[in-house]
Design an enzyme around this catalytic site. Structure first.
Site, PDB file in Angstrom:
ATOM      1  CB  CYS A 102      43.745  48.850  39.782  1.00 30.06           C
ATOM      2  SG  CYS A 102      43.764  47.085  40.196  1.00 30.06           S
TER       3      CYS A 102
ATOM      4  CG  HIS B 120      42.246  45.692  44.503  1.00 31.29           C
ATOM      5  ND1 HIS B 120      42.729  46.347  43.389  1.00 31.29           N
ATOM      6  CD2 HIS B 120      43.111  45.989  45.502  1.00 31.29           C
ATOM      7  CE1 HIS B 120      43.812  47.014  43.697  1.00 31.29           C
ATOM      8  NE2 HIS B 120      44.078  46.796  44.987  1.00 31.29           N
TER       9      HIS B 120
ATOM     10  CD  GLU C  79      37.548  46.441  41.666  1.00 32.01           C
ATOM     11  OE1 GLU C  79      37.450  47.624  41.305  1.00 32.01           O
ATOM     12  OE2 GLU C  79      38.291  46.090  42.612  1.00 32.01           O
TER      13      GLU C  79
ATOM     14  CB  CYS D 233      40.597  44.833  39.363  1.00 35.82           C
ATOM     15  SG  CYS D 233      41.112  44.511  41.067  1.00 35.82           S
TER      16      CYS D 233
END
Length: 165
Positions: free
Chosen positions: A106, A78, A80, A109
């Site tokens: 999410c 991801h 992040e 993260c």
């Protein structure tokens, strides 16, 4: 001369970073900022030296996995996560920084950002993850929605001594 507010400016950069995404499902970008300075950027995509989904396809898509589920079978990281990794690779602390994300983080993260010492997360698009929101709230990290607003047509770069704003 019109000026773009700092949060809008950094969110625009997050959207620009998202254009580098190699995910077939969603283009996500993130920017870590402290004291109006960019510390690290990240976008979603496969790790270095590994084939990207653009090249080999998306297993989650092939299996019909809904968004937000079965992250463990995704080739990509991801945005992040990549912000955190880039900061670590370059020896940059994210403690006290804010993160601008094109999408709300999410749960995975969010937990990582909590442990990095992030103080605030700005996001343009929501993500239906109530546990992530609860944990961020519990950790005292403010979630701030910030829909993307384009820069005004008459926005010009301000000249400042030494190049710092």
């Amino acid at each position: 001369m019109s000026r773009v507010a700092w949060p809008d400016y950094f969110m625009n950069i997050a959207h620009l970073v998202a254009e580098r995404s190699t995910c077939l499902r969603r283009m996500v970008g993130a920017v870590a900022v402290k004291d109006k300075r960019i510390l690290a950027t990240g976008y979603n995509g496969a790790p270095s030296k590994v084939a990207h989904c653009l090249d080999v396809g998306c297993l989650r898509e092939q299996l019909g996995v809904p968004s937000g589920q079965r992250h463990e079978i995704c080739r990509g990281l991801h945005a992040e996560q990549n912000v955190i990794i880039q900061a670590a690779v370059h020896g940059i602390s994210l403690s006290g920084a804010e993160v601008y994300c094109t999408h709300q983080p999410c749960l995975i993260c969010s937990k990582m950002l909590i442990n990095c010492g992030i103080t605030k997360i700005w996001y343009a698009s929501g993500y239906p993850d109530t546990l992530a929101t609860q944990m961020l709230n519990e950790a005292g990290i403010k979630l701030e929605p910030l829909p993307l607003r384009p820069a005004p047509d008459d926005c010009q770069r301000a000249e400042t001594p030494g190049g710092n704003a």
